[in-house]
Motif scaffolding. Structure first.
Motif, PDB file in Angstrom:
ATOM      1  N   ARG A  83       0.810  -1.239   0.000  1.00  0.00           N
ATOM      2  CA  ARG A  83       0.000   0.000   0.000  1.00  0.00           C
ATOM      3  C   ARG A  83       0.835   1.276   0.000  1.00  0.00           C
ATOM      4  N   ILE A  84       2.139   1.116  -0.061  1.00  0.00           N
ATOM      5  CA  ILE A  84       3.017   2.289  -0.059  1.00  0.00           C
ATOM      6  C   ILE A  84       3.257   2.733  -1.502  1.00  0.00           C
ATOM      7  N   VAL A  85       3.141   4.026  -1.742  1.00  0.00           N
ATOM      8  CA  VAL A  85       3.413   4.578  -3.066  1.00  0.00           C
ATOM      9  C   VAL A  85       4.927   4.593  -3.267  1.00  0.00           C
ATOM     10  N   ILE A  86       5.392   3.851  -4.273  1.00  0.00           N
ATOM     11  CA  ILE A  86       6.818   3.803  -4.583  1.00  0.00           C
ATOM     12  C   ILE A  86       7.006   4.328  -5.992  1.00  0.00           C
ATOM     13  N   THR A  87       7.852   5.337  -6.129  1.00  0.00           N
ATOM     14  CA  THR A  87       8.083   5.989  -7.421  1.00  0.00           C
ATOM     15  C   THR A  87       9.547   5.883  -7.802  1.00  0.00           C
ATOM     16  N   LEU A  88       9.793   5.442  -9.026  1.00  0.00           N
ATOM     17  CA  LEU A  88      11.143   5.441  -9.584  1.00  0.00           C
ATOM     18  C   LEU A  88      11.325   6.722 -10.386  1.00  0.00           C
ATOM     19  N   TYR A  89      12.508   7.306 -10.289  1.00  0.00           N
ATOM     20  CA  TYR A  89      12.793   8.527 -11.051  1.00  0.00           C
ATOM     21  C   TYR A  89      14.248   8.526 -11.485  1.00  0.00           C
ATOM     22  N   SER A  90      14.583   9.432 -12.372  1.00  0.00           N
ATOM     23  CA  SER A  90      15.962   9.585 -12.814  1.00  0.00           C
ATOM     24  C   SER A  90      16.203  11.032 -13.207  1.00  0.00           C
ATOM     25  N   THR A  91      17.399  11.510 -12.915  1.00  0.00           N
ATOM     26  CA  THR A  91      17.764  12.867 -13.326  1.00  0.00           C
ATOM     27  C   THR A  91      18.461  12.848 -14.682  1.00  0.00           C
ATOM     28  N   SER A  92      18.666  11.648 -15.217  1.00  0.00           N
ATOM     29  CA  SER A  92      19.274  11.549 -16.560  1.00  0.00           C
ATOM     30  C   SER A  92      18.476  10.540 -17.369  1.00  0.00           C
ATOM     31  N   MET A  93      18.491  10.752 -18.683  1.00  0.00           N
ATOM     32  CA  MET A  93      17.787   9.855 -19.584  1.00  0.00           C
ATOM     33  C   MET A  93      18.737   9.308 -20.620  1.00  0.00           C
ATOM     34  N   PRO A  94      18.568   8.038 -20.981  1.00  0.00           N
ATOM     35  CA  PRO A  94      19.372   7.535 -22.089  1.00  0.00           C
ATOM     36  C   PRO A  94      19.088   8.345 -23.347  1.00  0.00           C
ATOM     37  N   GLU A  95      20.090   8.547 -24.163  1.00  0.00           N
ATOM     38  CA  GLU A  95      19.949   9.383 -25.348  1.00  0.00           C
ATOM     39  C   GLU A  95      18.762   9.011 -26.233  1.00  0.00           C
ATOM     40  N   PRO A  96      18.523   7.731 -26.530  1.00  0.00           N
ATOM     41  CA  PRO A  96      17.364   7.411 -27.380  1.00  0.00           C
ATOM     42  C   PRO A  96      16.027   7.866 -26.784  1.00  0.00           C
ATOM     43  N   VAL A  97      15.893   7.796 -25.467  1.00  0.00           N
ATOM     44  CA  VAL A  97      14.657   8.238 -24.830  1.00  0.00           C
ATOM     45  C   VAL A  97      14.548   9.752 -24.892  1.00  0.00           C
ATOM     46  N   ALA A  98      15.645  10.453 -24.632  1.00  0.00           N
ATOM     47  CA  ALA A  98      15.648  11.919 -24.637  1.00  0.00           C
ATOM     48  C   ALA A  98      15.328  12.462 -26.026  1.00  0.00           C
ATOM     49  N   GLU A  99      15.735  11.756 -27.065  1.00  0.00           N
ATOM     50  CA  GLU A  99      15.522  12.222 -28.434  1.00  0.00           C
ATOM     51  C   GLU A  99      14.098  11.987 -28.909  1.00  0.00           C
ATOM     52  N   ALA A 100      13.371  11.105 -28.268  1.00  0.00           N
ATOM     53  CA  ALA A 100      12.004  10.750 -28.707  1.00  0.00           C
ATOM     54  C   ALA A 100      11.030  11.868 -28.542  1.00  0.00           C
TER      55      ALA A 100
END
Length: 99
Positions: free
Chosen positions: A82-99
């Motif tokens: 029941r705990i809200v767990i969030t994954l995050y990142s301060t950087s993105m792989p280049e292919p994702v950033a370009e999309a």
């Protein structure tokens, strides 16, 4: 009533930014941070905290125990369902950033 937030990130500066942002949204939040995901898992899974957190934020890209591994370890335990767990990142792989 105060809510507890766990922050897990191998970058202290990112932890400080997240904590500042969360406290700006709600000053009653109690933030507990971990630089080492293994330590966070050890504390959380051993039930060493007085109460379970309300929210957990985990950086995806960490050396050793990655964010997705932390998430999988926590989701194996019924208490964390029941705990809200969030994954995050301060950087993105280049292919994702370009999309």
């Amino acid at each position: 009533m105060s809510k507890t937030v766990i922050l897990i990130d191998d970058d202290q500066e990112d932890l400080d930014i997240m904590k500042e942002a969360l406290e700006a949204v709600d000053s009653s939040l109690s933030c507990i941070s971990f630089v080492y995901p293994e330590e966070a898992l050890r504390v959380l899974l051993s039930r060493k905290l007085a109460t379970l957190p309300d929210f957990i934020f985990i950086d995806i890209n960490m050396p050793g125990t990655t964010g997705d591994r932390c998430l999988k370890a926590l989701r194996k335990e019924k208490e964390f369902d029941r705990i809200v767990i969030t994954l995050y990142s301060t950087s993105m792989p280049e292919p994702v950033a370009e999309a």
